[in-house]
Write an enzyme that holds these catalytic residues in place. Structure first.
Site, PDB file in Angstrom:
ATOM      1  N   ILE A  13      69.482  18.728  71.071  1.00  0.00           N
ATOM      2  CA  ILE A  13      70.135  17.562  70.460  1.00  0.00           C
ATOM      3  C   ILE A  13      69.785  16.416  71.397  1.00  0.00           C
ATOM      4  O   ILE A  13      70.238  16.375  72.542  1.00  0.00           O
ATOM      5  CB  ILE A  13      71.663  17.745  70.384  1.00  0.00           C
ATOM      6  N   GLY A  24      69.196  14.310  79.500  1.00  0.00           N
ATOM      7  CA  GLY A  24      69.444  13.375  78.407  1.00  0.00           C
ATOM      8  C   GLY A  24      69.403  14.099  77.074  1.00  0.00           C
ATOM      9  O   GLY A  24      68.818  13.621  76.099  1.00  0.00           O
ATOM     10  N   HIS A  25      70.022  15.267  77.044  1.00  0.00           N
ATOM     11  CA  HIS A  25      70.099  16.033  75.804  1.00  0.00           C
ATOM     12  C   HIS A  25      71.153  17.126  75.943  1.00  0.00           C
ATOM     13  O   HIS A  25      71.663  17.377  77.040  1.00  0.00           O
ATOM     14  CB  HIS A  25      68.737  16.654  75.459  1.00  0.00           C
ATOM     15  N   ALA A  26      71.458  17.766  74.815  1.00  0.00           N
ATOM     16  CA  ALA A  26      72.311  18.958  74.797  1.00  0.00           C
ATOM     17  C   ALA A  26      71.535  20.045  74.065  1.00  0.00           C
ATOM     18  O   ALA A  26      70.485  19.777  73.465  1.00  0.00           O
ATOM     19  CB  ALA A  26      73.628  18.662  74.090  1.00  0.00           C
ATOM     20  N   ARG A  77      73.760  16.711  79.196  1.00  0.00           N
ATOM     21  CA  ARG A  77      73.528  16.693  80.643  1.00  0.00           C
ATOM     22  C   ARG A  77      72.455  15.680  81.012  1.00  0.00           C
ATOM     23  O   ARG A  77      71.497  15.453  80.270  1.00  0.00           O
ATOM     24  CB  ARG A  77      73.157  18.079  81.172  1.00  0.00           C
TER      25      ARG A  77
END
Ligand code: TYD
Length: 142
Positions: free
Chosen positions: A128, A56-58, A103
């Site tokens: 992010i 749940g982030h980049a 992802r």
């Protein structure tokens, strides 16, 4: 790789070596030989409850290799234009994730272990975590 222009097509499965033996197998990962970056950090996800979702982030600059060392899970990748889902279920197959890719990790099997090799130390500033902010970054608005 520039986080604004990277796409899911830059994220690919790689088949790692396997030294087979009647007494079991060995897979070796050497920096910049078996993977296209130098790993500075290794961590692993384990004891993952049924139904849990991770990620749940980049990342802005981080390269990662994910491997299902045990069990299986799915990795959903999103570059703001395209999406794909990759299943990892073999200890000698990894997924390279480049900077600038959102992802999510889902569908963990029982006893799944996700090994991660990362190109840099842990830096919260590299994450992010806001999807709207991610979409704005990818659209070059900010
Ligand atoms: P995070 O990367 O968000 O987990 P995941 O993507 O697997 O869901 O990390 C979860 C927490 O663990 C977060 O609060 C920061 C901490 N953490 C570290 O301190 N060092 C690390 O190397 C990692 C990967 C996480």
């Amino acid at each position: 790789m520039n986080l604004k222009i990277s796409t899911i097509y830059d994220c690919n499965k790689i088949t790692l070596n396997k030294i087979e033996n009647r007494a079991g197998n060995i897979t070796v990962i050497e920096n910049e030989i078996d993977i296209p970056f130098a790993a500075k950090r290794v961590y692993y996800l384990y004891d993952i409850p049924s139904g849990a979702e991770r990620g749940g982030h980049a990342h802005k600059t981080l390269y990662q290799l994910l491997i299902a060392i045990s069990g299986s899970f799915d990795v959903m990748l999103d570059d703001s234009r395209n999406k794909k889902t990759i299943t990892l279920n073999r200890p000698n197959v990894g997924l390279i994730i480049v900077p600038g890719i959102w992802r999510e990790l889902i569908n963990f099997s029982g006893s799944a272990v996700c090994l991660v090799l990362a190109s840099n130390n842990y830096l919260e500033e590299d994450y992010i975590r806001d999807f709207t902010f991610f979409l704005q970054l990818k659209k070059d608005k900010i």
